[in-house]
Design a protein around this motif. Structure first.
Motif, short mmCIF file in Angstrom:
data_model
loop_
_atom_site.label_atom_id
_atom_site.label_comp_id
_atom_site.label_asym_id
_atom_site.label_seq_id
_atom_site.Cartn_x
_atom_site.Cartn_y
_atom_site.Cartn_z
N THR A 1 -54.83 -4.87 73.77
CA THR A 1 -53.93 -5.34 74.82
C THR A 1 -52.67 -5.94 74.20
OG1 THR A 1 -55.78 -5.79 76.32
CG2 THR A 1 -53.70 -6.92 76.77
N CYS A 2 -52.84 -6.71 73.12
CA CYS A 2 -51.69 -7.26 72.40
C CYS A 2 -50.82 -6.15 71.82
CB CYS A 2 -52.16 -8.19 71.29
SG CYS A 2 -52.92 -9.72 71.87
N LEU A 3 -51.46 -5.11 71.31
CA LEU A 3 -50.72 -3.96 70.77
C LEU A 3 -49.82 -3.35 71.84
CD1 LEU A 3 -50.10 -1.63 68.78
CD2 LEU A 3 -52.25 -0.56 69.54
N GLU A 4 -50.38 -3.13 73.02
CA GLU A 4 -49.59 -2.55 74.11
C GLU A 4 -48.43 -3.45 74.50
OE1 GLU A 4 -52.61 -2.01 77.00
OE2 GLU A 4 -53.61 -0.38 75.90
N ALA A 5 -48.67 -4.76 74.53
CA ALA A 5 -47.60 -5.70 74.86
C ALA A 5 -46.52 -5.70 73.78
CB ALA A 5 -48.17 -7.11 75.03
N CYS A 6 -46.93 -5.63 72.53
CA CYS A 6 -45.95 -5.60 71.42
C CYS A 6 -45.11 -4.32 71.47
CB CYS A 6 -46.68 -5.71 70.08
SG CYS A 6 -47.29 -7.36 69.70
N LEU A 7 -45.75 -3.21 71.78
CA LEU A 7 -45.01 -1.96 71.87
C LEU A 7 -43.99 -2.02 73.00
CD1 LEU A 7 -47.92 0.59 71.29
CD2 LEU A 7 -45.97 0.20 69.78
N ALA A 8 -44.40 -2.59 74.14
CA ALA A 8 -43.50 -2.68 75.28
C ALA A 8 -42.32 -3.61 75.00
CB ALA A 8 -44.27 -3.16 76.51
N ALA A 9 -42.56 -4.68 74.26
CA ALA A 9 -41.52 -5.67 73.99
C ALA A 9 -40.80 -5.44 72.67
CB ALA A 9 -42.12 -7.08 74.01
N GLY A 10 -41.26 -4.49 71.87
CA GLY A 10 -40.63 -4.23 70.58
C GLY A 10 -40.85 -5.34 69.57
N VAL A 11 -42.06 -5.92 69.59
CA VAL A 11 -42.37 -7.04 68.69
C VAL A 11 -43.35 -6.59 67.61
CG1 VAL A 11 -43.51 -9.30 68.57
CG2 VAL A 11 -42.00 -8.77 70.48
N PRO A 12 -43.10 -6.89 66.34
CA PRO A 12 -44.05 -6.57 65.27
C PRO A 12 -45.39 -7.26 65.49
CG PRO A 12 -41.90 -7.07 64.34
CD PRO A 12 -41.83 -7.44 65.79
N LEU A 13 -46.45 -6.60 65.06
CA LEU A 13 -47.81 -7.10 65.24
C LEU A 13 -48.46 -7.35 63.88
CD1 LEU A 13 -50.40 -7.66 66.92
CD2 LEU A 13 -50.86 -5.20 66.81
N VAL A 14 -49.04 -8.55 63.71
CA VAL A 14 -49.78 -8.89 62.50
C VAL A 14 -51.22 -9.17 62.91
CG1 VAL A 14 -49.97 -10.43 60.51
CG2 VAL A 14 -47.71 -9.91 61.49
N TRP A 15 -52.14 -8.37 62.41
CA TRP A 15 -53.56 -8.54 62.73
C TRP A 15 -54.32 -8.81 61.44
CZ3 TRP A 15 -57.62 -4.21 63.70
CH2 TRP A 15 -58.81 -4.79 64.17
N CYS A 16 -54.97 -9.95 61.36
CA CYS A 16 -55.79 -10.29 60.21
C CYS A 16 -57.24 -9.89 60.49
CB CYS A 16 -55.71 -11.78 59.91
SG CYS A 16 -54.05 -12.36 59.50
N VAL A 17 -57.90 -9.31 59.52
CA VAL A 17 -59.28 -8.85 59.70
C VAL A 17 -60.14 -9.30 58.52
CG1 VAL A 17 -58.60 -6.85 61.08
CG2 VAL A 17 -58.82 -6.61 58.60
N SER A 18 -61.43 -9.34 58.76
CA SER A 18 -62.39 -9.78 57.74
C SER A 18 -62.70 -8.67 56.75
CB SER A 18 -63.68 -10.24 58.43
OG SER A 18 -64.72 -10.39 57.49
N ASP A 19 -62.96 -9.07 55.52
CA ASP A 19 -63.38 -8.08 54.52
C ASP A 19 -64.76 -7.50 54.84
OD1 ASP A 19 -64.89 -10.36 54.01
OD2 ASP A 19 -64.76 -10.18 51.83
N GLN A 20 -65.48 -8.09 55.79
CA GLN A 20 -66.79 -7.56 56.16
C GLN A 20 -66.72 -6.18 56.79
OE1 GLN A 20 -69.05 -10.35 58.51
NE2 GLN A 20 -69.54 -11.63 56.74
N LEU A 21 -65.53 -5.74 57.17
CA LEU A 21 -65.40 -4.36 57.66
C LEU A 21 -65.79 -3.37 56.57
CD1 LEU A 21 -62.14 -4.43 59.82
CD2 LEU A 21 -64.51 -4.70 60.53
N TYR A 22 -65.65 -3.76 55.30
CA TYR A 22 -66.18 -2.95 54.20
C TYR A 22 -67.66 -3.28 54.08
CZ TYR A 22 -61.31 -2.09 52.89
OH TYR A 22 -59.98 -1.71 52.88
N GLU A 23 -68.43 -2.79 55.01
CA GLU A 23 -69.80 -3.22 55.20
C GLU A 23 -70.66 -3.07 53.95
OE1 GLU A 23 -73.48 -2.33 58.37
OE2 GLU A 23 -71.77 -0.96 58.21
#
Length: 297
Positions: free
Chosen positions: A74-96
């Motif tokens: 949802t934030c991605l869609e809002a950023c695209l509509a407003a032309g705002v860069p998106l920074v998403w931090c994720v956990s290293d646990q995605l490398y399961e």
């Protein structure tokens, strides 16, 4: 530079607020949750939106992981509509399952767990749809305050005499939330000045260590400081867990690209841990009216 930070109570959000307060070139607006729409984004008009990570997604409830992924989209869609860069931090646990060698940024996580795969779908959408994004994969965060701070949980349990458990066969790089905040603001300042270095980056503390060893170090440092002050307090115990009997799991992030592109150096977790324990004892002394407190940094 103005940043909009979501999830106000997160340990990384609090660390970003502390770092911004020390600077004159960064303004923060911090929203309580992850809910966001294009109207709110246009009203604030930030130079970037920053979303803290979902901590320990491997052990989180599937519904919580799905809710986080949907909120980020949802934030991605809002950023695209407003032309705002998106920074998403994720956990290293995605490398399961980890890797034997340090994990480079170009390696896209491919977890077996269905909940974790939901987060990968979100990351794929961000990479495909938003050219101005930073996906920052982080080692396990530790801090003294805020949700998912980890270190405050360890200290509170040990001081109360409780048992703390940690895997002895899972190796990672503990990461100070304060160090991440300093790095993120530095990276975004460079982007604000036209660096244009969007993409995926890794950020973690130096010196890979097992969860059990990290927790043991916390206990040892606490005990040493207490003894040096002449205080007798029986701390709780640390128990080693063994989940990967056949082959220990290594989840070590290679942070070379963030150094080469932004000049961001990894912070040694031992030094950050020592600094935070010193800060914890200053707060501990303030709670004791018979103790003179040294207010020097």
């Amino acid at each position: 530079m103005k940043l909009l930070i979501l999830d106000a109570g997160h340990c990384l959000s609090l660390a970003l607020a502390r770092e911004a307060n020390r600077r004159s070139d960064t303004e923060l607006v911090i929203d309580a949750g992850l809910a966001l729409d294009a109207g709110r984004l246009e009203e604030i008009a930030p130079d970037a939106l920053v979303i803290p990570p979902l901590a320990r997604p491997i052990s989180a409830e599937p519904a919580a992981v799905t809710a986080h992924a949907e909120a980020v989209e949802t934030c991605l869609e809002a950023c695209l509509a407003a032309g705002v860069p998106l920074v998403w931090c994720v956990s290293d646990q995605l490398y399961e399952d980890g890797f034997e060698a340090p994990i480079d940024e170009h390696v896209i996580p491919a977890p077996r767990d269905e909940s974790l795969r939901r987060l990968i779908v979100t990351g794929d959408r961000i990479r495909a749809e938003h050219p101005h994004h930073l996906i920052v994969r982080l080692g396990p965060l530790f801090a003294l305050e805020g949700s998912n701070a980890w270190l405050n949980e360890l200290i509170d349990t040990l001081v109360a005499g409780g048992e703390v458990r940690g895997e002895s066969d899972v190796t990672f790089c503990p990461t100070s939330a304060d160090a991440v905040a300093m790095a993120l603001i530095g990276m975004l300042q460079q982007q604000h000045c036209g660096a244009g270095a969007w993409g995926s980056y890794h950020l973690a503390g130096t010196e890979p260590v097992s969860a059990y060893t990290f927790i043991s170090m916390v206990r040892t440092q606490l005990a040493t400081r207490l003894e040096g002050r002449g205080e007798c307090l029986e701390l709780g115990s640390v128990k080693a867990l063994h989940h990967h009997h056949d082959q220990p799991l290594r989840r070590v992030l290679n942070c070379r690209r963030v150094l080469e592109v932004f000049g961001v150096h990894q912070k040694p977790w031992r030094l950050e841990l020592g600094r935070m324990l010193d800060a914890w004892f200053r707060g501990y002394d303030r709670c004791r009216p018979d103790t003179e407190v040294d207010e020097r940094p």
